[in-house]
Write an enzyme that holds these catalytic residues in place. Structure first.
Site, PDB file in Angstrom:
ATOM      1  N   LYS A   1     -16.249  -3.029   4.984  1.00  0.00           N
ATOM      2  CA  LYS A   1     -15.491  -4.278   4.752  1.00  0.00           C
ATOM      3  C   LYS A   1     -14.520  -4.918   6.116  1.00  0.00           C
ATOM      4  CE  LYS A   1     -13.673  -4.894   0.382  1.00  0.00           C
ATOM      5  NZ  LYS A   1     -12.548  -4.962  -0.699  1.00  0.00           N
TER       6      LYS A   1
ATOM      7  N   THR B   1      -7.151 -12.906  -2.058  1.00  0.00           N
ATOM      8  CA  THR B   1      -8.663 -12.410  -1.923  1.00  0.00           C
ATOM      9  C   THR B   1      -9.542 -13.714  -2.688  1.00  0.00           C
ATOM     10  OG1 THR B   1      -8.112 -10.176  -2.663  1.00  0.00           O
ATOM     11  CG2 THR B   1     -10.014 -11.011  -3.292  1.00  0.00           C
TER      12      THR B   1
ATOM     13  N   LYS C   1      -9.307   5.142   1.329  1.00  0.00           N
ATOM     14  CA  LYS C   1      -9.087   4.898   0.079  1.00  0.00           C
ATOM     15  C   LYS C   1      -8.251   6.047  -0.752  1.00  0.00           C
ATOM     16  CE  LYS C   1      -9.977   1.206  -2.796  1.00  0.00           C
ATOM     17  NZ  LYS C   1     -10.133   0.086  -2.305  1.00  0.00           N
TER      18      LYS C   1
ATOM     19  N   ASN D   1      -5.969 -11.085 -11.620  1.00  0.00           N
ATOM     20  CA  ASN D   1      -5.301 -11.817 -10.738  1.00  0.00           C
ATOM     21  C   ASN D   1      -6.416 -12.547  -9.701  1.00  0.00           C
ATOM     22  OD1 ASN D   1      -3.539 -12.541  -8.204  1.00  0.00           O
ATOM     23  ND2 ASN D   1      -4.368 -10.788  -7.028  1.00  0.00           N
TER      24      ASN D   1
ATOM     25  N   SER E   1      -3.920  -8.412   4.431  1.00  0.00           N
ATOM     26  CA  SER E   1      -3.161  -7.048   4.868  1.00  0.00           C
ATOM     27  C   SER E   1      -2.863  -6.830   6.372  1.00  0.00           C
ATOM     28  CB  SER E   1      -3.783  -5.880   4.503  1.00  0.00           C
ATOM     29  OG  SER E   1      -3.630  -5.694   3.049  1.00  0.00           O
TER      30      SER E   1
ATOM     31  N   LYS F   1      -7.769   1.983   6.646  1.00  0.00           N
ATOM     32  CA  LYS F   1      -7.010   0.851   5.821  1.00  0.00           C
ATOM     33  C   LYS F   1      -7.610   0.998   4.353  1.00  0.00           C
ATOM     34  CE  LYS F   1      -4.155  -2.364   5.493  1.00  0.00           C
ATOM     35  NZ  LYS F   1      -3.786  -1.912   3.951  1.00  0.00           N
TER      36      LYS F   1
HETATM   37  N1  GLU Z   1      -7.595  -2.862  -2.334  1.00  0.00           N
HETATM   38  C1  GLU Z   1      -7.838  -3.982  -1.507  1.00  0.00           C
HETATM   39  C2  GLU Z   1      -9.514  -3.793  -1.161  1.00  0.00           C
HETATM   40  O1  GLU Z   1     -10.136  -2.931  -1.577  1.00  0.00           O
HETATM   41  C3  GLU Z   1      -7.050  -3.972  -0.323  1.00  0.00           C
HETATM   42  C4  GLU Z   1      -7.078  -3.018   0.686  1.00  0.00           C
HETATM   43  C5  GLU Z   1      -6.095  -3.487   1.855  1.00  0.00           C
HETATM   44  O2  GLU Z   1      -5.491  -4.423   1.813  1.00  0.00           O
HETATM   45  O3  GLU Z   1      -5.840  -2.486   2.657  1.00  0.00           O
HETATM   46  O4  GLU Z   1      -9.878  -4.626  -0.336  1.00  0.00           O
END
Ligand code: GLU
Length: 424
Positions: A103, A199, A115, A230, A358, A79
């Site tokens: 994370k 977030t 990523k 944001n 997400s 993810k």
């Molecule tokens: N780009 C966000 C992060 O780095 C969201 C990643 C996601 O929701 O998969 O946490």
């Protein structure tokens, strides 16, 4: 003397970011991990570089380069976001994919980490070209993603409009509906309530739990926030609505301060009208550097990485630092805060609210069951507070920095999953 693992993780040919390297180096040494375990964490499982053609508005065809790195999937499908940036490198993508693995593990959701991105400046593209770049990238990586493989999301310079193009292109390739292939979609088309501020709110749930631990009173705790995109602006608005005095905020052009607290909704209107926060009536202009060391109780870096360093950490007056940005604090500054007894809540917990929501979005799409906002927030709160307490508890046992504890917990969970699978 450092052991073999420790040397390995610090060697120059490692590509993981300096912060991850030094943190992991310490963990390898302290936990006495084996070389097999180190090797398993050291390398991404899959790494794709794609080149794809896009027909530009001029009629000419231009080649673009894109990346996707699926770093580790022991705990579930990978993810992570997709960024569009002119200076993106495969090394950045690998570092960020690794952070996503940590994370997801630290907040204990059933995902690995990934990523991706395209080397492009979206500001130089027309709307049509942006769409064609997105679709071209998805055609190039389409066979490697999917709801049970790898699920993209928004990141720097990508938004819900781009997520829907991703969905649409993927569904054209597959020839059926697959809403769970990507998250961060608009609410009206398979998205989730609370996405836009998830977030910021996730970070604030953690912050309020941290305040209880240090005995800080919310009606008097003065907040300073660096960054008004944001994440920063939503954090400012939520805290202001809850009654916190938000004394200072800033954007890339500079900041504003008012010791009595700023009227955040009015400051937002001022920024919309003038394009900047500067010269907001009833406040004084300050620089971004001054904001970090201003008189406040809670400091929230929500902009760039590397803002809190050995040069300014001694002067920081806040008692709690909440890292809503990715990697805003250097390793040296981390040590300074630990010595000064400043509670630093690290990025991999503080800004995990986005990926947690997400997870809910993906789960809703798979089950075709859409929740009320209240349920989303309740579940987000539970996950964030549990993660914070897990890490805080470990800090007490190990008397270590919270970042170290968060990394340790994540690494232990990932290695445990690898062991259960029989990979170790
Ligand atoms: N780009 C966000 C992060 O780095 C969201 C990643 C996601 O929701 O998969 O946490």
């Amino acid at each position: 003397m450092p052991n073999k693992q420790h040397e390995r993780i610090h060697s120059d040919d490692r590509n993981l970011c300096q912060l991850c390297m030094s943190e992991l180096g310490g963990i390898y040494a302290d936990l006495g991990l084996t070389m097999d375990e180190l090797d398993l964490l050291d390398m991404p499982r899959r790494s794709f570089t794609v080149h794809f053609p896009v027909r530009m508005d001029s009629g000419k065809t231009k080649m673009f380069v894109g990346y996707r790195i699926q770093y580790n999937d022991a705990r579930g499908p990978t993810k992570g976001g997709i960024r569009f940036h002119p200076e993106l490198t495969i090394d950045d993508v690998r570092d960020l994919a690794f952070l996503m693995v940590l994370k997801c593990a630290v907040v204990n959701i059933p995902f690995g980490g990934a990523k991706g991105g395209v080397v492009v400046n979206p500001k130089n593209l027309s709307r049509n070209e942006l769409e064609q770049v997105t679709r071209g990238y998805i055609r190039a990586i389409g066979q490697f993603i999917g709801p049970d493989k790898d699920i993209p999301a928004p990141d720097v310079y990508t938004d819900e409009k781009i997520m829907i193009w991703i969905l649409d292109e993927y569904e054209r390739i597959r020839g059926r509906h697959v809403p769970a292939v990507v998250t961060g979609k608009p609410y009206d088309l398979f998205g989730i309530k609370a996405r836009s501020y998830s977030t910021s709110l996730g970070g604030i749930y953690v912050l309020e739990e941290a305040m209880k631990k240090v005995g800080m009173d919310s009606s008097r705790a003065r907040v300073a926030i660096q960054g008004f995109g944001n994440v920063g602006s939503n954090a400012a608005k939520i805290l202001h609505d809850k009654g916190y005095p938000v004394v200072a905020v800033s954007d890339s052009r500079g900041g504003i301060i008012s010791e009595d607290g700023l009227n955040i909704p009015e400051a937002m209107k001022h920024k919309d009208r003038t394009g900047s926060l500067r010269d907001f009536p009833g406040s004084r202009n300050i620089t971004n550097g001054e904001l970090l060391v201003c008189d406040c109780d809670i400091l929230i870096p929500a902009a760039l990485s590397g803002q809190l360093t050995a040069d300014n950490a001694e002067e920081v007056r806040a008692r709690i630092v909440l890292e809503l940005a990715n990697a805003p604090t250097t390793t040296d500054a981390d040590e300074v805060f630990f010595k000064k007894k400043v509670m630093l809540i690290p990025d991999i917990i503080a800004n995990a609210g986005g990926v947690v929501v997400s997870y809910f979005e993906w789960s809703q799409n798979l089950n075709n069951d859409y929740w009320e906002e209240e349920k989303v927030l309740q579940k987000l709160r539970n996950i964030m507070i549990t993660a914070f307490n897990d890490v805080h508890g470990l800090c007490h046992v190990e008397s270590c920095r919270m970042r170290r504890a968060a990394y340790q917990l994540a690494v232990e969970r990932i290695l445990h999953a690898e062991k259960l699978r029989g990979n170790l």
